[in-house]
Design an enzyme around this catalytic site. Sequence first.
Site, PDB file in Angstrom:
ATOM      1  N   PHE A 135      -3.922  63.065  53.411  1.00 45.21           N
ATOM      2  CA  PHE A 135      -3.284  63.500  54.653  1.00 45.21           C
ATOM      3  C   PHE A 135      -1.800  63.178  54.558  1.00 45.21           C
ATOM      4  O   PHE A 135      -1.405  62.005  54.573  1.00 45.21           O
ATOM      5  CB  PHE A 135      -3.935  62.754  55.823  1.00 45.21           C
ATOM      6  CG  PHE A 135      -3.500  63.166  57.199  1.00 45.21           C
ATOM      7  CD1 PHE A 135      -4.113  64.235  57.832  1.00 45.21           C
ATOM      8  CD2 PHE A 135      -2.520  62.472  57.885  1.00 45.21           C
ATOM      9  CE1 PHE A 135      -3.760  64.599  59.123  1.00 45.21           C
ATOM     10  CE2 PHE A 135      -2.151  62.819  59.166  1.00 45.21           C
ATOM     11  CZ  PHE A 135      -2.770  63.889  59.792  1.00 45.21           C
ATOM     12  N   LEU A 137       1.572  63.069  56.135  1.00 45.65           N
ATOM     13  CA  LEU A 137       2.427  63.097  57.329  1.00 45.65           C
ATOM     14  C   LEU A 137       3.661  62.228  57.130  1.00 45.65           C
ATOM     15  O   LEU A 137       4.793  62.687  57.280  1.00 45.65           O
ATOM     16  CB  LEU A 137       1.642  62.622  58.556  1.00 45.65           C
ATOM     17  CG  LEU A 137       2.434  62.545  59.869  1.00 45.65           C
ATOM     18  CD1 LEU A 137       2.912  63.931  60.288  1.00 45.65           C
ATOM     19  CD2 LEU A 137       1.590  61.912  60.978  1.00 45.65           C
ATOM     20  N   SER A 144       7.410  55.890  61.694  1.00 46.42           N
ATOM     21  CA  SER A 144       7.043  55.827  63.107  1.00 46.42           C
ATOM     22  C   SER A 144       7.554  57.027  63.902  1.00 46.42           C
ATOM     23  O   SER A 144       7.115  57.251  65.027  1.00 46.42           O
ATOM     24  CB  SER A 144       7.588  54.531  63.729  1.00 46.42           C
ATOM     25  OG  SER A 144       6.976  53.399  63.150  1.00 46.42           O
ATOM     26  N   ASN A 246      -5.444  59.387  65.782  1.00 45.58           N
ATOM     27  CA  ASN A 246      -6.276  58.670  66.750  1.00 45.58           C
ATOM     28  C   ASN A 246      -7.693  58.490  66.220  1.00 45.58           C
ATOM     29  O   ASN A 246      -8.336  57.459  66.463  1.00 45.58           O
ATOM     30  CB  ASN A 246      -6.308  59.427  68.088  1.00 45.58           C
ATOM     31  CG  ASN A 246      -5.450  58.756  69.137  1.00 45.58           C
ATOM     32  OD1 ASN A 246      -5.035  57.607  68.994  1.00 45.58           O
ATOM     33  ND2 ASN A 246      -5.164  59.483  70.194  1.00 45.58           N
ATOM     34  N   ARG A 274     -18.045  21.796  51.491  1.00 52.90           N
ATOM     35  CA  ARG A 274     -16.946  20.954  51.019  1.00 52.90           C
ATOM     36  C   ARG A 274     -17.052  19.554  51.636  1.00 52.90           C
ATOM     37  O   ARG A 274     -17.006  19.404  52.873  1.00 52.90           O
ATOM     38  CB  ARG A 274     -15.611  21.597  51.399  1.00 52.90           C
ATOM     39  CG  ARG A 274     -14.370  20.789  51.081  1.00 52.90           C
ATOM     40  CD  ARG A 274     -14.154  20.654  49.592  1.00 52.90           C
ATOM     41  NE  ARG A 274     -12.823  20.110  49.311  1.00 52.90           N
ATOM     42  CZ  ARG A 274     -12.413  19.720  48.108  1.00 52.90           C
ATOM     43  NH1 ARG A 274     -13.236  19.825  47.060  1.00 52.90           N
ATOM     44  NH2 ARG A 274     -11.201  19.247  47.930  1.00 52.90           N
ATOM     45  N   GLY A 345      -8.334  25.415  51.918  1.00 54.02           N
ATOM     46  CA  GLY A 345      -7.391  24.604  51.162  1.00 54.02           C
ATOM     47  C   GLY A 345      -6.861  25.347  49.950  1.00 54.02           C
ATOM     48  O   GLY A 345      -6.637  26.554  49.979  1.00 54.02           O
ATOM     49  N   GLU A 369      -0.918  53.850  60.471  1.00 48.65           N
ATOM     50  CA  GLU A 369      -1.531  54.426  61.683  1.00 48.65           C
ATOM     51  C   GLU A 369      -0.893  53.865  62.956  1.00 48.65           C
ATOM     52  O   GLU A 369      -1.541  53.739  63.986  1.00 48.65           O
ATOM     53  CB  GLU A 369      -3.053  54.188  61.735  1.00 48.65           C
ATOM     54  CG  GLU A 369      -3.784  54.364  60.438  1.00 48.65           C
ATOM     55  CD  GLU A 369      -3.891  55.795  59.975  1.00 48.65           C
ATOM     56  OE1 GLU A 369      -3.394  56.671  60.687  1.00 48.65           O
ATOM     57  OE2 GLU A 369      -4.444  56.027  58.903  1.00 48.65           O
TER      58      GLU A 369
END
Length: 390
Positions: A135, A137, A144, A246, A274, A345, A369
């Site tokens: 896709f 775009l 954005s 969406n 642990r 850790g 997205e």
Amino acid sequence: MASVMKDPLDLLDVSSLLSEEELDIQRTVRDFLDDRVRPHIGEWFEDGRFPRELVTELGKLGLLGMHLEGYGCAGTNAVSYGLACLELEGVDSGLRSFVSVQGSLSMYSIWRWGSEEQKQEWLPRLAAGEAIGCFGLTEPDFGSNPSGMRTRAVRDGEDWILNGSKMWITNGGLADVATVWAQTEDGIRGFLVPRGTPGFTTSDIKHKLSLRASVTSELAFDNVRLPASAQLPEARGLGGPLACLNEARFGILFGAVGAARDSLQAALDYADARIQFDKPISAFQLTQKKLADMAVSLNSSMLLALHLGRLKDDHRLRPEQVSVGKLNNVREAIAIARECRTILGGSGISLEYSPLRHANNLESVRTYEGTDEVHTLVIGQALTGQAAYR
């Protein structure tokens, strides 16, 4: 000794809100991933390799475009699709990204906006995993703000001539067909560009610190000639690609819960095994506080995802609600993965354990997205009626 819940991570018994069919789908996906993917994912991440050999298996399982109707698609409800995304991202975000892009971007764009001929040509093959889609775009200078895209298609007789480039395209280097969005004299329109079309090239992005078990590429179009039949006839304006996004965001808001859950399970298992100061670190108050806080966040995120899934199945889900889910659940998942790393850790920096791999992957998920900032402004506009994008 205090009793331990059968599934301590399902603190609020959210599974009781799911139907038997939904639970069966979730279990089937989880069992497949445990057998075929989980033992190898650390190696694939380290090698920077997407396991293409899994694609037809994902198709046979019905995961590709699973929430779409017809054309070889499984036609499940939205919640089932979300639960599949949860299990996929519980193993690795790269795997969920592949399924999201294939089904919710590539296939959905054809299913929703394509001609009947385009649907018949591509959807059955994409659903079966016999073909891969991407896709296009995002561009190098327009992420954005996709309305500013420079990729352009101009008419030449009955044909179109496409020029431009797209960046950060998942599956780009693998794709047999790309859904590409371009400026035209009629506004933004979508086109299907098959691999092998003269002038269409891809180059994979290397040296990634995130989504390493995923193919991310640049697409380039140099005087690509397309027939009129390549245009998606029903998509006009930016609403076309945004509707597809969406769909993909919905999968993300479930998927992020999977990454968080897997991280928390790894931390809980490690804390029980642990031993420090002659007892497991799970017995220490500070560790229990971390685990408790993360379990509350995880269960809250799952309830949010399920609620949005039910709204989607009832055809009542609004874009700003998807933004709430994507913003919250990815943000919380990153925080959980990072906190789980602290419980592990020094062992937490090893690919033997999943939390830091999930945290790295989720940095990409947090960005694509729609960034946190963009979803914040979508929610802000819903609250105030004022658009603050410019």
